[in-house]
Design a protein around this motif. Structure first.
Motif, short mmCIF file in Angstrom:
data_model
loop_
_atom_site.label_atom_id
_atom_site.label_comp_id
_atom_site.label_asym_id
_atom_site.label_seq_id
_atom_site.Cartn_x
_atom_site.Cartn_y
_atom_site.Cartn_z
N PRO A 1 0.84 -1.16 0.07
CA PRO A 1 -0.13 -0.19 -0.01
C PRO A 1 0.76 1.13 0.01
CG PRO A 1 -1.00 -1.69 1.49
CD PRO A 1 0.37 -2.26 1.02
N GLU A 2 1.99 1.24 0.76
CA GLU A 2 2.75 2.31 0.53
C GLU A 2 3.24 2.90 -0.61
OE1 GLU A 2 2.75 0.59 4.62
OE2 GLU A 2 3.16 -0.23 2.60
N ALA A 3 3.42 2.05 -1.38
CA ALA A 3 4.00 2.18 -2.84
C ALA A 3 3.13 3.10 -3.69
CB ALA A 3 4.37 1.09 -3.73
N TYR A 4 1.66 2.99 -3.50
CA TYR A 4 0.84 3.59 -4.07
C TYR A 4 0.23 4.90 -3.61
CZ TYR A 4 1.49 -0.88 -6.48
OH TYR A 4 1.95 -1.99 -7.12
N PRO B 1 6.60 -2.02 5.26
CA PRO B 1 6.86 -2.45 6.47
C PRO B 1 8.04 -3.39 6.37
CG PRO B 1 4.42 -2.62 6.39
CD PRO B 1 5.04 -1.84 5.26
N ASP B 2 8.22 -3.99 5.07
CA ASP B 2 9.22 -4.88 4.79
C ASP B 2 10.81 -4.26 4.56
OD1 ASP B 2 8.56 -3.93 2.39
OD2 ASP B 2 8.17 -5.89 1.38
N LEU C 1 8.92 8.43 7.14
CA LEU C 1 7.64 8.03 7.75
C LEU C 1 7.50 6.47 7.81
CD1 LEU C 1 4.61 9.26 8.21
CD2 LEU C 1 3.86 8.45 5.92
N ALA C 2 7.69 6.04 9.17
CA ALA C 2 7.89 4.63 9.45
C ALA C 2 6.86 3.74 9.15
CB ALA C 2 8.44 4.60 10.75
N PRO C 3 7.06 2.30 9.00
CA PRO C 3 6.00 1.60 8.84
C PRO C 3 5.06 1.42 10.03
CG PRO C 3 8.10 0.31 8.02
CD PRO C 3 8.33 2.03 8.81
N ASP C 4 3.98 0.66 9.89
CA ASP C 4 2.99 0.54 11.05
C ASP C 4 3.62 -0.60 11.78
OD1 ASP C 4 1.88 2.46 10.04
OD2 ASP C 4 0.19 1.27 9.10
N THR C 5 4.39 -0.55 12.67
CA THR C 5 4.83 -1.63 13.82
C THR C 5 4.51 -1.04 14.99
OG1 THR C 5 7.02 -0.44 13.98
CG2 THR C 5 7.07 -1.99 12.18
N ASP C 6 4.64 -2.33 15.74
CA ASP C 6 4.27 -2.27 17.30
C ASP C 6 5.38 -1.14 17.85
OD1 ASP C 6 2.18 -4.05 17.14
OD2 ASP C 6 3.29 -5.78 17.66
N ARG C 7 4.65 -0.45 18.88
CA ARG C 7 5.82 0.83 19.55
C ARG C 7 6.86 -0.10 20.25
NH1 ARG C 7 5.60 5.82 20.87
NH2 ARG C 7 3.21 5.89 19.89
N ALA C 8 6.70 -1.25 20.96
CA ALA C 8 7.62 -2.14 21.64
C ALA C 8 8.84 -2.54 20.68
CB ALA C 8 7.18 -3.06 22.42
N ALA C 9 8.33 -2.78 19.41
CA ALA C 9 9.32 -3.30 18.43
C ALA C 9 10.04 -2.23 17.52
CB ALA C 9 8.61 -4.31 17.50
#
Length: 528
Positions: free
Chosen positions: A60-63, A104-105, A123-131
């Motif tokens: 999705p980020e690409a588009y 994300p990848d 603008l970072a991927p949607d990752t868990d805050r802890a990770a």
């Protein structure tokens, strides 16, 4: 402006799907809201008015990231995560990117990428805050890291309005292969793309119920031939992986595809394996091929599988914005005359575009010669002005772009005859063989000669290393993979202590080419 074409689709089909990836749909309103939020986050973090890189491959980020860059009033710079980090970093520096929107990848590549590129915002991927700290620190290489999901949830984009601009503003920057070993930056303006869309949309009669295949990476400008015509008409862009694209009959049925677009190589591979049955692509009303010559027998094979639709062969270098000529092929056309050869014509220039032919001495030619074009789809010049040398000419009070493609004028428009220089197409990607040779020489520390061979398996790059000491080709191949994209890597590397010489004392490329064909065990002709 390019984003205005998306706005047209949003108005036509607000609740309909704008994007489909792995069976998940994003409605036009959802894509619009995310793009606004991301644009607000990037601009608000101090990266306004600088190019925005989009590091993603068919996610999705690409588009949405591409649209977000446009909403931010910035040129978009697509980056393929499969390319070497060094190459992507060189693109970031050359383009002067102030921000990166990442998928994300790509978290593993970001830190290395940003070590040598002066980017201010990620603008970072949607990752868990802890990770997140383990994967991507809150500051990398001096760049501020924002969370994409938090930007979307903040509501900051609700009042964001795409910035007004001029048709002369740059919409996106693509980097093509360069003969000196350095990629060429091609800035394409909003006016350039709008001229293409104005010519293409009436031809394809895009409707909200249409479903477009999307098989190209966004670093390849033909991807935009799917994305923005679909979005301008309120249709859905259906993203296909490489494996999915090799089974079009299945995905035409599953996704209800109505418009197919790919390189001829993909169709040729399906033909060689006889993967398509007559009527197997029923439902396609439009098939479009571009990027390299389309063989007549491949067009016939495809048309038997897609009998309900029409087939177009289009042509255009990145510098002339996606496609600048088009030809509609019909099975009952008589193209058997030897003047046409075995390929489908590339047709006539788009509305507003003008063409002329040049003889080898640079004088005007009548029937055949180098194709030279001008018009609203022509870019203004390379990011590095030094690369404009010999690519333009002035005639009749207008500036023209020299494509380097040899064509013949016929009653069916132009027929492509091959390249004037050492530029070739590999799986639809434009490759300067000189760049491959330059990287080979630099990496191996010895002289090198590369060729593109045309054989039963399609175009493939092969190379000779010339020198006294036999190199470790396995080690060399690994190092090359760190500098060149996969499509530019030679399929075969051979070593010769003594290179054959011609009468002028130069390396005899003709003899090396013949030797390469013999080694591969088939009759083939190297593309010049």
């Amino acid at each position: 402006m390019l984003q205005d074409w998306f706005a047209d689709g949003l108005a036509r089909n607000p609740d309909g799907p704008a994007l489909r990836i792995l069976g998940r749909d994003w409605a036009y309103t959802e894509v619009d809201a995310l793009a606004r939020a991301w644009a607000a986050a990037v601009a608000g973090a101090g990266a306004a008015d600088t190019p925005v890189a989009v590091l993603a491959s068919k996610t999705p980020e690409a588009y949405i990231g591409l649209l977000a860059a446009l909403y931010a009033g910035a040129p978009a710079v697509p980056l393929n995560p499969e390319n070497p980090v060094a190459r992507n970093a060189a693109v970031l520096r050359a383009a002067g990117c102030g921000a990166v929107i990442a998928a994300p990848d790509t978290t593993g590549q970001l830190a290395r990428l940003l070590e040598s590129a002066p980017v201010h915002v990620v603008l970072a991927p949607d990752t868990d805050r802890a990770a997140l700290p383990a994967k991507l620190p809150s500051a990398v290489g001096g760049a501020r890291v924002l969370r994409a999901d938090e930007a979307a949830a903040s509501g900051a984009g609700g009042g964001w309005r795409p910035r007004a601009g001029s048709p002369d503003d740059i919409a996106y920057l693509l980097f093509t292969s360069g003969s000196t070993g350095t990629p060429k930056g091609v800035p394409v303006s909003h006016g350039n793309v709008s001229a293409f869309l104005a010519a293409a949309l009436p031809r394809y009669d895009v409707r909200p119920e249409d479903r477009f295949s999307q098989v190209h990476e966004t670093t390849f400008d033909l991807a935009l031939c799917d994305i923005f015509p679909a979005w301008a008409g309120g249709a859905c862009v259906c993203v296909l992986s490489r494996l999915q694209a090799l089974d079009p009959a299945r995905w035409v049925r599953r996704y209800g595809l109505t418009v197919w677009h790919s390189t001829p190589s993909l169709a040729r591979g399906l033909q060689r394996a006889d993967r398509l049955v007559p009527g197997g692509l029923a439902g396609l009303r439009q098939s479009v091929f571009a990027g390299e010559p389309l063989l007549l027998d491949t067009a016939r094979y495809w048309q038997r599988a897609a009998p309900d639709g029409v087939l177009d062969n289009i042509y255009g270098p990145t510098e002339l914005t996606i496609a600048c000529t088009a030809f509609r092929w019909h099975p009952d056309q008589d193209l058997s005359d030897p003047v046409y050869g075995a390929t489908v014509p590339i047709g006539a220039p788009n509305d507003g575009m003008a063409a002329m032919l040049l003889a080898p001495d640079g004088s005007p030619a009548d029937r055949s010669g180098e194709l030279v074009m001008t018009g609203p789809q022509m870019f203004r010049g390379y990011l590095d002005p030094a690369q404009d040398t010999d690519r333009f000419l002035e005639s009749g009070g207008r500036r023209w772009y020299r494509t380097g493609d040899q064509v013949r004028r016929t009653v069916h428009g132009y027929v492509h005859l091959g390249r004037k220089d050492a530029q070739v197409k590999v799986n639809g990607y434009r490759v300067e063989v000189g760049e491959v040779e330059a990287v080979l020489r630099d990496t191996a520390g010895t002289d090198a000669v590369a060729f593109a061979l045309d054989g039963p398996g399609g175009i493939r790059l092969v190379a000779y290393l010339l020198g006294d000491a036999e190199p470790d080709t396995a080690d060399l191949a690994e190092r090359l993979a760190g500098r060149l994209p996969p499509y530019m890597l030679p399929r075969h590397l051979w070593w010769l202590a003594d290179a054959p010489l011609n009468a002028h004392g130069k390396t005899d490329r003709t003899r090396l080419r013949e030797d390469a064909v013999h080694r591969l065990g088939h009759e083939g002709e190297a593309t010049p």
